[in-house]
Design a protein around this motif. Structure first.
Motif, short mmCIF file in Angstrom:
data_model
loop_
_atom_site.label_atom_id
_atom_site.label_comp_id
_atom_site.label_asym_id
_atom_site.label_seq_id
_atom_site.Cartn_x
_atom_site.Cartn_y
_atom_site.Cartn_z
N CYS A 1 -2.69 4.92 -17.85
CA CYS A 1 -1.36 4.86 -17.27
C CYS A 1 -1.51 4.29 -15.86
O CYS A 1 -2.53 4.51 -15.20
N ARG A 2 -0.54 3.55 -15.42
CA ARG A 2 -0.70 2.90 -14.11
C ARG A 2 0.65 2.60 -13.48
O ARG A 2 1.66 2.43 -14.15
N ASP A 3 0.62 2.58 -12.18
CA ASP A 3 1.76 2.10 -11.42
C ASP A 3 1.82 0.59 -11.57
O ASP A 3 0.78 -0.08 -11.73
N GLY A 4 3.00 0.04 -11.50
CA GLY A 4 3.15 -1.39 -11.72
C GLY A 4 2.41 -2.26 -10.72
O GLY A 4 2.12 -3.42 -11.01
N THR B 1 -1.98 12.63 -20.71
CA THR B 1 -1.39 13.01 -19.43
C THR B 1 -1.69 11.98 -18.36
O THR B 1 -2.81 11.47 -18.26
N CYS B 2 -0.69 11.68 -17.55
CA CYS B 2 -0.84 10.78 -16.41
C CYS B 2 -0.48 11.55 -15.14
O CYS B 2 0.64 12.06 -15.00
N ASP B 3 -1.45 11.67 -14.22
CA ASP B 3 -1.22 12.31 -12.92
C ASP B 3 -1.07 11.22 -11.85
O ASP B 3 -1.90 10.30 -11.78
N MET B 4 -0.04 11.36 -11.00
CA MET B 4 0.24 10.34 -9.99
C MET B 4 0.27 10.98 -8.60
O MET B 4 0.74 12.11 -8.44
N THR C 1 7.33 2.27 -11.03
CA THR C 1 7.24 2.38 -12.49
C THR C 1 5.89 2.98 -12.87
O THR C 1 4.90 2.85 -12.13
N VAL C 2 5.86 3.64 -14.02
CA VAL C 2 4.62 4.12 -14.60
C VAL C 2 4.64 3.72 -16.07
O VAL C 2 5.62 4.01 -16.79
N GLY C 3 3.57 3.07 -16.51
CA GLY C 3 3.50 2.64 -17.90
C GLY C 3 2.25 3.15 -18.58
O GLY C 3 1.18 3.26 -17.97
N PHE C 4 2.37 3.48 -19.86
CA PHE C 4 1.24 3.92 -20.70
C PHE C 4 0.83 2.77 -21.61
O PHE C 4 1.66 2.26 -22.38
N VAL D 1 0.83 -1.19 0.00
CA VAL D 1 0.00 0.00 0.00
C VAL D 1 0.87 1.25 0.00
O VAL D 1 0.63 2.21 -0.74
N ASN D 2 1.91 1.24 0.85
CA ASN D 2 2.79 2.40 0.92
C ASN D 2 3.60 2.59 -0.35
O ASN D 2 4.05 3.68 -0.67
N ASP D 3 3.81 1.49 -1.11
CA ASP D 3 4.63 1.54 -2.31
C ASP D 3 3.80 1.83 -3.56
O ASP D 3 4.35 1.98 -4.64
N ALA D 4 2.48 1.88 -3.46
CA ALA D 4 1.62 2.04 -4.63
C ALA D 4 1.24 3.49 -4.82
O ALA D 4 1.23 4.29 -3.88
N ALA D 5 0.92 3.84 -6.08
CA ALA D 5 0.50 5.20 -6.42
C ALA D 5 -0.88 5.16 -7.07
O ALA D 5 -1.24 4.19 -7.71
N ASP D 6 -1.63 6.23 -6.87
CA ASP D 6 -2.90 6.39 -7.58
C ASP D 6 -2.62 7.13 -8.88
O ASP D 6 -1.91 8.14 -8.90
N THR D 7 -3.19 6.64 -9.97
CA THR D 7 -2.95 7.24 -11.27
C THR D 7 -4.27 7.68 -11.89
O THR D 7 -5.32 7.08 -11.66
N SER D 8 -4.19 8.72 -12.70
CA SER D 8 -5.35 9.23 -13.41
C SER D 8 -4.92 9.63 -14.82
O SER D 8 -3.98 10.41 -14.99
#
Length: 282
Positions: free
Chosen positions: A108-111, A45-48, A54-57, A22-29
């Motif tokens: 776009c999303r965190d791994g 655009t990807c907002d984190m 990592t962030v992937g499209f 949970v602490n290692d994850a990011a919310d992406t939009s």
């Protein structure tokens, strides 16, 4: 102190591991325009928020076209894509040439984090904006007009509606109405102003401006000047009237009484003899 059972130890490890995730994850939009024009560049655009590695499209066919490592470089998996802006809170992907495989849902999303928000794009061909049908002024009449007689360039695109502005009054047609060439009647014929040919709807964003996209309305026609033959006819008619009238006036007003049509004057002649007077009528 009693030893912890194996079940308690397993539960404790699962809680700790979950807390780490949970602490290692990011919310992406993910955000993108509603329409992409084929062959043109488009930005996504990807907002984190939060911590990520990592962030992937990913494009609509689920292929991840670019993968960026936190505080490190990005790996490009397709040469048609590039990162044009990067910060801890935002990444911007650019599609160099939007194509049909880019139509659909992007994310776009965190791994490690599931999707939070995606975006969807439609795609349309780039076209020239419609133009008036003639380079000179356009005449209108009381019978109205058909859209194809005023504007051209709509027939091949069912993805837009047609709006024709006549002296600042809009008349909107669907693709089918334009194809059927419906008639629009005008309550008043404008004596001036412009005719503008426009498109509306999502695909209109891919229409490029072309000049001229508007034209002048011809002024109301004035009275037709009389022809040369009309002048000749009028003169001839006047002569036919004046000549007989003139003869009649001369005969009535200037004819001597009881002398017919020939005019004589009575002349009194005096002889050389002072005592003799001779009168003669000539």
């Amino acid at each position: 102190m009693e030893m912890l059972s194996q079940r308690q130890v397993t539960f404790f490890l699962l809680v700790c591991f979950s807390a780490i995730l949970v602490n290692d994850a990011a919310d992406t939009s993910t955000s993108c325009p509603e329409v992409g024009c084929l062959g043109q560049p488009v930005n996504i655009t990807c907002d984190m928020t939060g911590v990520y590695k990592t962030v992937g499209f990913s494009r609509p066919d689920t292929i991840e076209v670019i993968t960026c490592l936190a505080n490190d470089k990005c790996y490009i998996n397709d040469d048609n894509y590039e990162i044009v802006f990067r910060s801890p809170e935002k990444h911007i992907l650019r599609i160099k040439k939007f194509s049909k495989k880019d139509i659909g849902m992007w994310n776009c999303r965190d791994g490690t984090d599931p999707l939070l928000k995606t975006c969807h794009m439609d795609g349309y061909d780039v076209k020239q904006s419609p133009t008036p049908t003639t380079s000179g002024c356009i005449s209108l009449n009381k019978d109205g007009f058909r859209p194809s007689t005023l504007c051209r360039g709509f027939e091949e695109d069912p993805n837009v509606n047609i709006t024709i502005w006549v002296a600042n009054l809009p008349y909107t047609f669907t693709y089918d109405q334009y194809k059927q060439n419906d008639v629009v009647t005008l309550s008043n014929i404008p004596e001036g102003g412009d005719i503008e040919c426009r498109v509306t709807g999502p695909a209109s964003l891919c229409y490029t401006a072309s000049k001229p996209y508007k034209n002048k309305i011809c002024p109301a026609p004035g009275p037709t000047p009389p022809s040369r033959w009309l002048y000749v006819s009028i003169c001839f008619a006047v002569l036919l009237v004046l000549v007989p009238v003139g003869l009649v006036v001369d005969w009535v007003c200037f004819r001597p009484r009881d002398k017919g049509a020939t005019h004589f004057e009575k002349v009194k002649l005096y002889s050389r003899n002072a005592y003799t007077t001779t009168e003669e009528y000539i």
